[in-house]
Structure formats: C-alpha cells, structure tokens
Scaffold this motif. Structure first.
Motif, PDB file in Angstrom:
ATOM      1  N   ASP A  35       0.793  -1.222   0.000  1.00  0.00           N
ATOM      2  CA  ASP A  35       0.000   0.000   0.000  1.00  0.00           C
ATOM      3  C   ASP A  35       0.828   1.276   0.000  1.00  0.00           C
ATOM      4  O   ASP A  35       0.264   2.370   0.107  1.00  0.00           O
ATOM      5  CB  ASP A  35      -0.990  -0.011   1.178  1.00  0.00           C
ATOM      6  N   ASP A  37       2.979   2.805   1.972  1.00  0.00           N
ATOM      7  CA  ASP A  37       3.219   3.764   3.064  1.00  0.00           C
ATOM      8  C   ASP A  37       4.203   3.258   4.120  1.00  0.00           C
ATOM      9  O   ASP A  37       4.318   3.851   5.191  1.00  0.00           O
ATOM     10  CB  ASP A  37       1.888   4.154   3.729  1.00  0.00           C
ATOM     11  N   ASN A  41       5.191   5.382   7.406  1.00  0.00           N
ATOM     12  CA  ASN A  41       4.737   4.846   8.700  1.00  0.00           C
ATOM     13  C   ASN A  41       5.898   4.509   9.622  1.00  0.00           C
ATOM     14  O   ASN A  41       5.875   4.840  10.810  1.00  0.00           O
ATOM     15  CB  ASN A  41       3.894   3.584   8.479  1.00  0.00           C
ATOM     16  N   ARG A 163      -0.831  -8.221   2.911  1.00  0.00           N
ATOM     17  CA  ARG A 163      -1.457  -7.585   1.754  1.00  0.00           C
ATOM     18  C   ARG A 163      -0.866  -8.046   0.409  1.00  0.00           C
ATOM     19  O   ARG A 163      -1.594  -8.258  -0.557  1.00  0.00           O
ATOM     20  CB  ARG A 163      -1.189  -6.093   1.903  1.00  0.00           C
TER      21      ARG A 163
HETATM   22 MG    MG Z   1       0.221   0.248   5.361  1.00  0.00          MG
END
Ligand code: MG
Ligand code: ADP
Ligand code: MG
Length: 194
Positions: A35, A37, A41, A163
């Motif tokens: 995703d 990030d 993060n 993911r």
């Molecule tokens: Mg993430």
C-alpha cells in the motif's frame, strides 16, 4: 555478546537515521507490492521512538526495549508495527528474566514474530531477513553483504502473508519492504558493535 545500555540506544537511534534517509525508497518498494506507506509509517514510528529514548531516557535494558516496542506499536500501524513491537517486547521480557545474550534475543524475537504472524521462511516477509540474519549473527558470520543478499532473495519469492499475498504471482520480482527496513536494523547493529 551483550550490549551496554548506551549501545542499545545507539543501535536503535542509528536505525531511525537509516529509516529517515530511506523513506522514499521504502515507500517505493511498498508501492510495488503493498500500500505504499511503509517508509512514511516506519519513519513516524522510529522518530517517535528516538524522541522517547531521548526524553524518557530509560535507565535499564528491559525499559529501553520496552520503550521501543510500545512506541513502535502505537505509532507505526499496519502489520509491521505489530511485528516490530512483538520483536522488541520479546527482547524486553527476556532481558528482564536475565537473558542478556544478544544472539539469543534476536533468535527468540524471530520465533515470536513467526508465531504472531503464523509465518515462516520463504513467505516473503521480514522473517526472510530476521531468520537468516539472527542465525548468522549467532554464528559470528553476519556481514552487510549477507544482510543485503537476504533482502534480495525475497525478490523471487511469492508472498504468502499480508497484503502482498493478494497479488499472488505478481508479488514476484520485488523485494519485501519490511525485510528491507529490517535490514537497516541489522546493519545498524553491526555498526554499533564494530
Ligand atoms: Mg500500510
Ligand atoms: P500493511 O501493508 O498492511 O500496512 P505493512 O506495510 O506495515 O502492512 O507491513 C507489511 C509487511 O509485513 C509485509 O511486507 C511482510 O514483511 C510483513 N507481514 C505481513 N503479514 C505478515 C505475517 N503474517 N507474518 C510475518 N510478516 C508479515
Ligand atoms: Mg504496506
């Protein structure tokens, strides 16, 4: 071997610097199969950790690792926040119980993350960095080249967890973002004990 408290703090702060200098790269890697990030993060989490270590200035080893764990868990989010938190909380607990050998701490942290994520080597996760790197460290064979090789090896793996596993075959051809960010932790460690 054992780390002094100052070495432990230096280790983590050096890691935060590596993350800070590679935010864009980590985001790019996470964009390819996730995703996008992870850099942002993790940088938020490691900067908060650096601040906590400097401001709270923990004076015992369990407290250092506990501070790292709790700060990372509450600021990173995502799968990696929980996993890094598990690693450092495991180290904090072991040190508190009198196990201070770094070799053992890293191997046990890896086992705890495998359990937490129901994962093992070959699934294209941070375990593909932590498992071989912790074992090589215990055998006094860990080098930066080996660490980078471990990251590269995740490239040809098919993701089985998280993911990126939704991409199936399309996850092949890119390295795992958290194996990459974990590589900075091990590189920082080699630099601190050098
Ligand atoms: Mg993430
Ligand atoms: P998200 O993409 O869900 O926000 P992150 O980007 O923080 O999560 O972390 C994703 C990484 O977490 C993956 O690249 C992989 O290294 C690791 N991961 C995900 N699920 C697992 C799991 N079950 N076991 C071990 N590692 C995992
Ligand atoms: Mg992600």
């Amino acid at each position: 071997m054992e780390l002094t408290i100052n070495q432990a703090k230096k280790w983590i702060i050096l890691w935060t610097d590596y993350v800070k200098n590679n935010v864009e790269l980590l985001n790019e890697i996470d964009t390819a199969i996730g995703d996008g990030d992870h850099g942002t993060n993790l940088n938020r989490g490691t900067q908060a950790t650096k601040k906590a270590l400097e401001e709270e200035d923990p004076q015992t080893m369990p407290l250092v690792f506990r501070t790292v764990a709790l700060t990372l868990v509450s600021t990173i989010g995502g799968a990696s926040g929980a996993l890094y938190g598990t690693a450092f909380l495991t180290m904090a607990r072991l040190v508190k119980d009198g196990e201070t050998r770094l070799e053992v701490l890293l191997v046990e942290a890896t086992k705890a993350m495998k359990k937490r994520g129901k994962s093992d080597v070959g699934m294209k996760t941070l375990i593909d960095l932590w498992d071989p790197a912790s074992k090589a460290f215990a055998e006094h064979k860990l080098t930066k080249e080996y660490i980078n090789d471990c990251v590269e090896k995740t490239k040809n793996m098919k993701a089985k967890k998280g993911r990126s596993s939704y991409l199936r075959e399309r996850s092949i051809g890119h390295v795992d973002p958290v194996a990459k960010s974990s590589s900075y932790l091990y590189i920082a460690l080699l630099e601190v004990i050098d």
